[in-house]
Design an enzyme around this catalytic site. Structure first.
Site, mmCIF file in Angstrom:
data_model
loop_
_atom_site.group_PDB
_atom_site.id
_atom_site.type_symbol
_atom_site.label_atom_id
_atom_site.label_comp_id
_atom_site.label_asym_id
_atom_site.label_seq_id
_atom_site.Cartn_x
_atom_site.Cartn_y
_atom_site.Cartn_z
ATOM 1 N N GLU B 29 0.845 -1.191 0.000
ATOM 2 C CA GLU B 29 0.000 0.000 0.000
ATOM 3 C C GLU B 29 0.882 1.242 0.000
ATOM 4 O O GLU B 29 1.784 1.353 0.836
ATOM 5 C CB GLU B 29 -0.907 -0.018 1.243
ATOM 6 C CG GLU B 29 -1.838 -1.233 1.264
ATOM 7 C CD GLU B 29 -2.357 -1.569 2.655
ATOM 8 O OE1 GLU B 29 -2.081 -0.820 3.612
ATOM 9 O OE2 GLU B 29 -3.028 -2.616 2.777
ATOM 10 N N GLU B 60 -4.630 -6.486 3.473
ATOM 11 C CA GLU B 60 -3.371 -7.193 3.722
ATOM 12 C C GLU B 60 -3.463 -8.676 3.355
ATOM 13 O O GLU B 60 -2.514 -9.246 2.811
ATOM 14 C CB GLU B 60 -2.942 -7.025 5.179
ATOM 15 C CG GLU B 60 -2.444 -5.612 5.524
ATOM 16 C CD GLU B 60 -3.552 -4.579 5.647
ATOM 17 O OE1 GLU B 60 -4.737 -4.967 5.741
ATOM 18 O OE2 GLU B 60 -3.253 -3.364 5.653
ATOM 19 N N GLN B 82 2.312 -2.104 5.836
ATOM 20 C CA GLN B 82 2.653 -0.705 6.121
ATOM 21 C C GLN B 82 3.143 -0.487 7.557
ATOM 22 O O GLN B 82 4.117 0.235 7.781
ATOM 23 C CB GLN B 82 1.443 0.165 5.825
ATOM 24 C CG GLN B 82 1.782 1.622 5.688
ATOM 25 C CD GLN B 82 0.688 2.362 4.947
ATOM 26 O OE1 GLN B 82 -0.409 2.518 5.490
ATOM 27 N NE2 GLN B 82 0.958 2.795 3.733
ATOM 28 N N PHE B 83 2.474 -1.102 8.500
ATOM 29 C CA PHE B 83 2.890 -1.028 9.910
ATOM 30 C C PHE B 83 2.660 -2.396 10.554
ATOM 31 O O PHE B 83 1.702 -3.105 10.203
ATOM 32 C CB PHE B 83 2.069 0.013 10.684
ATOM 33 C CG PHE B 83 2.506 1.436 10.465
ATOM 34 C CD1 PHE B 83 3.500 2.014 11.258
ATOM 35 C CD2 PHE B 83 1.927 2.194 9.461
ATOM 36 C CE1 PHE B 83 3.893 3.326 11.050
ATOM 37 C CE2 PHE B 83 2.326 3.507 9.251
ATOM 38 C CZ PHE B 83 3.314 4.078 10.045
ATOM 39 N N ASP B 84 3.528 -2.725 11.532
ATOM 40 C CA ASP B 84 3.427 -3.949 12.318
ATOM 41 C C ASP B 84 2.004 -4.358 12.682
ATOM 42 O O ASP B 84 1.593 -5.484 12.480
ATOM 43 C CB ASP B 84 4.246 -3.780 13.607
ATOM 44 C CG ASP B 84 4.177 -2.359 14.164
ATOM 45 O OD1 ASP B 84 3.067 -1.886 14.439
ATOM 46 O OD2 ASP B 84 5.246 -1.723 14.291
ATOM 47 N N GLY B 85 1.241 -3.406 13.219
ATOM 48 C CA GLY B 85 -0.090 -3.725 13.728
ATOM 49 C C GLY B 85 -1.109 -3.993 12.637
ATOM 50 O O GLY B 85 -2.249 -4.362 12.922
ATOM 51 N N PHE B 86 -0.700 -3.835 11.370
ATOM 52 C CA PHE B 86 -1.631 -4.064 10.254
ATOM 53 C C PHE B 86 -1.465 -5.461 9.661
ATOM 54 O O PHE B 86 -2.097 -5.799 8.670
ATOM 55 C CB PHE B 86 -1.418 -3.043 9.124
ATOM 56 C CG PHE B 86 -1.535 -1.596 9.535
ATOM 57 C CD1 PHE B 86 -1.948 -1.219 10.806
ATOM 58 C CD2 PHE B 86 -1.240 -0.595 8.610
ATOM 59 C CE1 PHE B 86 -2.042 0.118 11.164
ATOM 60 C CE2 PHE B 86 -1.338 0.739 8.960
ATOM 61 C CZ PHE B 86 -1.740 1.102 10.236
ATOM 62 N N TYR B 88 -2.122 -8.381 11.012
ATOM 63 C CA TYR B 88 -3.033 -9.440 11.459
ATOM 64 C C TYR B 88 -4.101 -9.843 10.444
ATOM 65 O O TYR B 88 -4.448 -11.024 10.382
ATOM 66 C CB TYR B 88 -3.640 -9.084 12.821
ATOM 67 C CG TYR B 88 -2.552 -8.727 13.825
ATOM 68 C CD1 TYR B 88 -1.609 -9.680 14.192
ATOM 69 C CD2 TYR B 88 -2.416 -7.448 14.332
ATOM 70 C CE1 TYR B 88 -0.578 -9.360 15.063
ATOM 71 C CE2 TYR B 88 -1.384 -7.117 15.201
ATOM 72 C CZ TYR B 88 -0.467 -8.073 15.565
ATOM 73 O OH TYR B 88 0.560 -7.758 16.407
ATOM 74 N N PRO B 89 -4.647 -8.932 9.657
ATOM 75 C CA PRO B 89 -5.614 -9.404 8.646
ATOM 76 C C PRO B 89 -4.991 -10.412 7.667
ATOM 77 O O PRO B 89 -5.706 -11.173 7.040
ATOM 78 C CB PRO B 89 -6.024 -8.118 7.918
ATOM 79 C CG PRO B 89 -5.790 -7.041 8.918
ATOM 80 C CD PRO B 89 -4.565 -7.472 9.691
ATOM 81 N N HIS B 129 0.735 1.026 15.698
ATOM 82 C CA HIS B 129 1.874 1.478 14.894
ATOM 83 C C HIS B 129 3.214 1.233 15.580
ATOM 84 O O HIS B 129 4.227 1.779 15.157
ATOM 85 C CB HIS B 129 1.752 2.974 14.586
ATOM 86 C CG HIS B 129 0.667 3.317 13.626
ATOM 87 N ND1 HIS B 129 -0.656 3.221 13.939
ATOM 88 C CD2 HIS B 129 0.712 3.769 12.336
ATOM 89 C CE1 HIS B 129 -1.383 3.608 12.902
ATOM 90 N NE2 HIS B 129 -0.580 3.932 11.917
#
Lengths: 358, 335
Positions: B29, B60, B82-86, B88-89, B129
């Protein structure tokens, strides 16, 4: 497009003219029609044998396709060898049509392997048990085909339940955005284990695709000719730069979800009876008999050919031996992984302590 | 040799991979025109085209699932989360699809997919993030997991990850993106293998194991301890799966003391795995129980609290005191 069901054969096997889809099967001659019929009979016979093998304790599980033969054979028989299938676990007739060896159909369900075959040998990925995950794989493969400048097509097989999964919806977003040369082939067999399709969608499943920018159609999934025509039309669109198509093959799972399921707890017998009257094989039989192609002798010979296939399938299944214990460590990685190597050597030493060794 | 920031070092590694192998494609992204929110892919779409550097829809699982299909077709996808916390999907696609495909297919299908994940805290970000999700992936058979701590390793490891026929989770320490260092783009015989740890500083009293963003913190702690006459050996793991236990073990056999640090929460984390494995390998060389200095077992906190979550120099030195049997926070300061 829309809600109208494409049908070329009535349930009694009468040919219905259709100016849009007739041209796609105009080339089929007697011999090919008979071969389609034979496919339907054979895959049902394999399915019956597999269920018997499971009941006899020779297979751990089997997901029957009873009732879905036309949807699978009609679509799979339109594919070229350089097309690629990404399927769910019920597509054993698709696998058969792709040329998967009979013995290989049994491996996963006997528990001797995680994949029955090498995907590249037959142009069909290892079936996905995670619902809908494979739809995205088809998108990526199709994008790759387009990058390579070839006109091969990817086809994703999935069920009505899978249309609720995020992956399937993301696959439609990606396929539309990248104009992927692929087919979303949804077998709406009315049931996701015990959940009716009405729980997945208030609209016909095909009606969702246009929202993603993907043209769609509903086809009578128990009509092998209609399925073939629809798939050929979608393949042609994909090969000529027209992007993805969503096909909803409306059919019915006449058996249990798997051999572990008990549909008696949730299926209304009257519903089953209604669908039994729409049986895909009986319909093709009626059509061929009407054409004078299916004589009693021809039918008997096809039945005995199917019995022979079932015999070979059973023999292949029973010939499968348990894998070597240390093969549990094989192919986790393509190159050695120090942690796993250590576990393997320690377990080998452990096994060596037993009589007979590892 | 060129002096580059860590983020540019990854960018030049990606550039080399794209130039060297036409099957390498980037997906993510905002990685195209924008060059990624951290500018790691800056200029790559302009140079290699939209066919090689693909901006994707915001999904994701879609990115990873598409990468699986591309890999089936012979491509080497490099996905940016884009970021660590993204991430999981995309969990199912990574752990159930990417990680298992080679095993399931008895080796006939390889998944040479690299997943780049800017990770970790310390930048005052909003929630989702600043996370360190590496243990989910080191726990997953079939994945390789690496994390870089300096520009040279960032460059070398990203190219090794892309060249690997196995899937690699590549964790980029986002708070170190702007650290500068000399980078040699030429690979030689002396180049460390992707699975190898590196002794970042030699020492004799305590082994301090770190990776990613905390290697710099560990080196700072070693510097401070040396003023106190304590000699700390700092090991930069680089590879989190597999872990180069031979290097850690050799160090612990020398020092007899082990401290492990990571930003990720402690329970079930890599620190536990390292402590157990080293105890198993050289129990009789240990003079003290291994100590862990990690994030606490809480969700990543708001930015104004993150200094109380993240391991820092003083918490590392406190653990060093603990394994040395010196007065520390657990003994009470008056002891």
């Amino acid at each position: 497009m829309g809600d109208e069901l494409v049908q070329l054969l009535t349930p009694r096997g009468e040919r219905v003219p259709n100016h849009l889809y007739d041209p796609w099967i105009a080339d089929l001659e007697s011999e090919q029609l008979l071969r389609l019929y034979e496919d339907l009979v054979v895959v049902r016979r394999i399915d019956t044998e597999a269920t018997a093998l499971q009941r006899q304790g020779e297979l751990g599980l089997w997901p029957p396709l009873l009732g879905q033969e036309a949807a699978q054979v009609g679509s799979a028989r339109t594919l070229r060898s350089d097309d690629f299938v990404f399927s769910s676990y019920r597509e054993n007739a698709v696998a058969y049509c792709r040329g998967v060896q009979l013995v290989d159909l049994a491996r996963v369900w006997r528990g001797t392997a995680s994949s029955g075959w090498n995907p590249y040998d037959v142009g069909m990925a290892t079936p996905s048990i995670i619902i809908g995950a494979q739809t995205l794989h088809a998108v990526g493969y199709a994008i790759g085909c387009a990058k390579d400048g070839v006109d091969s097509v990817a086809i994703a097989y999935f069920g009505d339940g899978a249309t609720s999964e995020g992956d399937t919806n993301e696959a439609m977003v990606f396929a539309a955005s990248f104009h992927a040369p692929m087919i979303f082939f949804c077998q709406n067999n009315q049931w996701a284990i015990s959940e009716p399709v009405s729980l997945q969608s208030g609209l016909p499943l095909a009606a969702r695709a246009p929202g993603f920018g993907i043209p769609s159609l509903r086809v009578d999934g128990n009509d092998v000719l209609a399925v073939m025509a629809a798939t050929r039309c979608a393949l042609d669109r994909a090969r000529t730069g027209g992007g993805p198509t969503f096909i909803e093959a409306v059919t019915y799972r006449m058996g249990p979800h798997t051999t572990s399921d008990d549909p008696g707890r949730y299926v209304d017998p009257a519903e089953l009876e209604r669908w039994a009257a729409l049986d895909p094989i009986a319909r093709m039989e009626g059509y061929l008999e009407g054409l004078g192609l299916l004589t009693g002798a021809a039918k008997a010979s096809i039945t005995s050919a199917a019995d022979e296939v079932a015999r070979r399938f059973r023999a292949g299944c029973l010939s499968l031996e348990d894998p070597e214990p240390l093969s549990v460590f094989d192919n986790v990685y393509s190159a050695p992984h120090s942690g796993l190597e250590r576990q393997k050597s320690q377990y080998a030493a452990y096994l060596a302590g037993f009589e007979g060794g590892a | 040799m060129t002096e580059l920031t860590l983020s540019r070092a990854i960018g030049t590694g990606l550039r080399r991979a794209l130039a060297d192998d036409p099957k390498v494609v980037l997906l993510g992204e905002d990685i195209g025109k924008l060059g990624g929110v951290f500018r790691v892919t800056d200029g790559l779409q302009e140079e290699f085209g939209r066919d090689r550097v693909m901006d994707t829809p915001l999904a994701e699982a879609g990115i990873l699932g598409t990468a699986v299909g591309l890999a089936f077709r012979g491509y080497r996808p490099v996905c940016e989360i884009q970021f660590d916390g993204f991430i999981y999907p995309a969990f199912d696609q990574i752990v159930a699809q990417v990680a298992k495909m080679h095993y399931r297919t008895a080796g006939s299908v390889t998944m040479p997919i690299t997943v780049r994940v800017p990770y970790g805290g310390g930048i005052g970000a909003v929630e989702h993030h600043s996370e360190s999700p590496e243990a989910y992936f080191t726990h997953t058979s079939g994945l390789r997991v690496v994390s870089c701590s300096n520009p040279q390793d960032a460059h070398t490891l990203i190219r090794q990850a892309i060249a690997s026929d196995d899937p690699v989770l590549f964790f980029e320490p986002k708070r170190r993106y702007w650290v500068k260092g000399e980078v040699d783009e030429e690979f030689g015989q002396q180049t460390l293998a992707m699975g190898a740890a590196r002794v970042a500083r030699e020492g004799t009293d305590v082994t301090l194991v770190a990776y990613g963003p905390l290697v710099a913190t560990a080196l700072d702690a070693a510097g401070a301890a040396s003023d106190d006459g304590i000699s700390i050996e700092v090991i930069d793991l680089r590879s989190l799966s597999p872990i180069d236990f031979d290097t850690v073990e050799a160090s612990v056999r020398k020092t007899g003391r082990l401290v492990i640090t990571h930003e990720a929460q402690q329970f079930g984390g890599l620190g536990a795995e390292i402590a157990a494995s080293i105890t198993d390998r050289c129990f009789f060389s240990l003079e003290a129980a291994p100590a862990r200095v990690t994030g606490f077992d809480v969700p990543y906190p708001p930015a104004k609290l993150e200094e109380h979550f993240l391991p820092d120099l003083d918490r590392l030195l406190d653990a060093v005191d603990r394994v040395l049997g010196r007065t520390n926070s657990l003994t009470g300061w008056k002891a």
